[in-house]
Design an enzyme around this catalytic site. Structure first.
Site, PDB file in Angstrom:
ATOM      1  N   ARG A   1       0.851  -1.194   0.000  1.00 25.59           N
ATOM      2  CA  ARG A   1       0.000   0.000   0.000  1.00 25.59           C
ATOM      3  C   ARG A   1       0.881   1.237   0.000  1.00 25.59           C
ATOM      4  O   ARG A   1       1.672   1.454   0.922  1.00 25.59           O
ATOM      5  CB  ARG A   1      -0.953   0.038   1.197  1.00 25.59           C
ATOM      6  CG  ARG A   1      -1.817   1.311   1.178  1.00 25.59           C
ATOM      7  CD  ARG A   1      -3.060   1.234   2.047  1.00 25.59           C
ATOM      8  NE  ARG A   1      -2.779   1.318   3.458  1.00 25.59           N
ATOM      9  CZ  ARG A   1      -3.727   1.467   4.400  1.00 25.59           C
ATOM     10  NH1 ARG A   1      -5.001   1.541   4.051  1.00 25.59           N
ATOM     11  NH2 ARG A   1      -3.411   1.513   5.682  1.00 25.59           N
TER      12      ARG A   1
ATOM     13  N   ASP B   1      -4.461   2.952  14.156  1.00 18.46           N
ATOM     14  CA  ASP B   1      -3.606   3.576  13.157  1.00 18.46           C
ATOM     15  C   ASP B   1      -4.138   4.976  12.900  1.00 18.46           C
ATOM     16  O   ASP B   1      -5.003   5.469  13.629  1.00 18.46           O
ATOM     17  CB  ASP B   1      -3.489   2.730  11.882  1.00 18.46           C
ATOM     18  CG  ASP B   1      -4.786   2.678  11.075  1.00 18.46           C
ATOM     19  OD1 ASP B   1      -5.779   3.352  11.449  1.00 18.46           O
ATOM     20  OD2 ASP B   1      -4.796   1.971  10.050  1.00 18.46           O
TER      21      ASP B   1
END
Length: 542
Positions: free
Chosen positions: A165, A447
């Site tokens: 990613r 996160d």
């Protein structure tokens, strides 16, 4: 700075062993070429975001686009899905750190999403080391020995499929300049990963696979399509060799899923319900709309009407076009207490069962300890001999309307919820500016996305003068008073030594700025990145 041949691209030196191999002449040439051709277009894409947001701020609610109705109405499908991406029933995610990569690839999952984005605080050394780690993983030549325990970690013979990613287009990389200007971090991540891994992957019958985050409009997907096509042509690869999965994690993008799939139809294989960022985007996009204020974060679950509609529309759209529909993240962390752990597993089971029953082809977990329960759920729904649920069309569903996707979320705003938001945001920002983007806090793997929800929720409550269920009106002064009190709570929880040696004062200052600002700050990672870079420079100078 080191320089390429014509001095348009400059790259900061790195102290990481092996950095010179990552910045080889071929890799630098590819990155420079992509910057020359495409970096300048990112400013226009970001400006387009601002223009659309301005319209929404002035009362225009998001909706399906009239000018692209033909794409939604026509009959077409994506190019296809490679064999090793057909079965993605459980995916694990985590930063591009060496031990993490080995453990994730060895887990009972089909895919590991190696993350340069929300779970990585992108210090220059971690970005460079991450590229070395992924190169070694794709060569099947990666190991790690823990310095504290001496425990050795090695890759098993049949690891999960690796997908990288990259960062979103809004995040710059200040250590790579093109004509004196920081380049988009996503181009750095993409170019270096592609260059150092495509041959090893093709030789194994695979290919370079990417996750693309934070798309807001189909024009951004068109930009990525040009980047992919350029690289495929340059390296004499078949059209569609590079494959990507796009996260639908912004409110504007849910209205343009057909258009995103169409723009990338040669390269795309799936869309993903990035639900935590999606909740944050719901707040951010509708920030001026006082009738759409969210309750406590813990109450905003996937069975809420606006989130259920989002999930079902993504599945229906993907399967109509031959693409996989990935579910969202289970952010829980297993507990050492058996009773508490059973509660965690029960919650994960219920969440994943809802996704599988809706027709998702797979799902995300943040911890290897949750892989088995998620795998059991999707095994039961997908069945023997099948790889996915592409056959579930949801054609019998009533059309999902814009009003369903925007429906206000019912629930309460509590003092306990506000204080928890403060403590989570404070601890996450403190970890992030210390270089750690993936942090266990109160039983969840937090996160950037979950921290974004926490801080933007309070901003929204202040903006619209919301009252807590105890009657207190949420103001900037109330937030500041609670922040001071919660700083003391965190200090007691972590201990004086950890607190004093941390960066909690800097974190509190940043949290106060982004929570009490008149305008909602787009991403906490932007001012956070500035602090992270300054901290790195201070450390190097010392």
């Amino acid at each position: 700075m080191t320089h390429s041949n014509n001095n348009r691209l400059s790259i900061a030196p790195s102290s990481v062993d092996g950095a010179e191999q990552i910045f080889s002449p071929g890799a630098v040439a590819l990155l420079e070429e992509l910057c020359r051709e495409y970096a300048h277009e990112v400013d226009d894409l970001l400006s387009h975001r601002q223009q659309r947001q301005h319209q929404i701020d002035n009362g225009l609610l998001p909706n399906f686009l009239k000018e692209t109705a033909a794409i939604r109405e026509q009959d077409w499908t994506i190019r296809g899905i490679p064999a090793d991406l057909q079965d993605r029933r459980v995916e694990i995610t985590g930063p591009v750190e060496r031990k993490m990569i080995i453990n994730a690839l060895n887990a009972n999952v089909k895919v590991f999403m190696a993350d340069f984005e929300d779970s990585l605080a992108p210090s220059w050394e971690k970005v460079v080391q991450g590229q070395i780690n992924l190169r070694d993983a794709n060569k099947r030549d990666i190991d790690f020995v823990a310095s504290d325990t001496g425990k050795a970690y090695r890759l098993k013979d049949d690891p999960a499929v690796l997908i990288a990613r990259v960062r979103g287009i809004h995040l710059p990389e200040v250590h790579v300049l093109f004509d004196g200007k920081p380049v988009p971090g996503c181009l750095v991540d993409f170019a270096l990963y592609f260059y150092h891994n495509y041959l090893a992957l093709l030789e194994r019958g695979s290919a370079p696979y990417f996750y693309i985050p934070k798309l807001q409009h189909y024009q951004e997907a068109q930009w990525w399509a040009k980047v992919f096509a350029h690289v495929e042509q340059k390296y004499c690869l078949q059209v569609g060799t590079i494959k990507c999965t796009c996260l639908i994690e912004t409110l504007p993008a849910v209205f343009e899923m057909d258009e995103i799939l169409h723009a990338l139809k040669d390269n795309i294989v799936a869309l993903n319900c990035g639900r935590w960022d999606y909740i944050f985007s719901y707040i951010k996009t509708l920030r001026q709309h006082g009738d759409r204020v969210l309750p406590d974060r813990q109450q905003v679950t996937m069975d809420k009407p606006f989130l259920s509609a989002y999930s079902r529309l993504l599945i229906k759209t993907c399967h109509k076009r031959g693409a996989l529909a990935m579910g969202g993240m289970a952010a829980f962390i297993p507990s050492k207490d058996p009773a508490e752990n059973q509660q965690v597993l029960d919650k994960v089971y219920g969440d994943k069962r809802l996704e599988a029953r809706n027709g998702h082809d797979g799902t995300w977990v943040a911890h290897p300890g949750l892989a088995d329960v998620a795998m059991d759920v999707f095994d039961n729904f997908i069945g023997e001999g099948q790889s996915n649920q592409l056959h579930i069309s949801r054609d019998v569903d009533a059309p999902i309307t814009a009003s369903e996707l925007l429906e206000p979320c019912q629930g309460t705003r509590t003092e306990q919820g506000m204080r928890l938001n403060i403590r989570v945001s404070l601890q996450y920002i403190e970890a992030w500016i210390n270089g750690n983007g993936c942090v266990p806090i109160y039983g969840l793997m937090e996160d950037a996305a979950t921290a974004e929800i926490s801080r933007s929720t309070i901003w929204q409550w202040i903006k619209h003068g919301q009252s807590l269920d105890n009657g207190q009106v949420v103001t900037a002064d109330l937030f500041i008073a609670m922040l001071s009190e919660e700083m003391d709570v965190v200090r007691k929880e972590l201990g004086d030594e950890r607190f004093v040696n941390g960066k909690f004062d800097e974190a509190a200052k940043l949290l106060t700025h982004i929570t009490t600002a008149t305008e909602l700050v787009d991403f906490l990672t932007l001012p956070g990145y500035q602090l992270l870079t300054e901290q790195q420079q201070t450390t190097q100078a010392a």
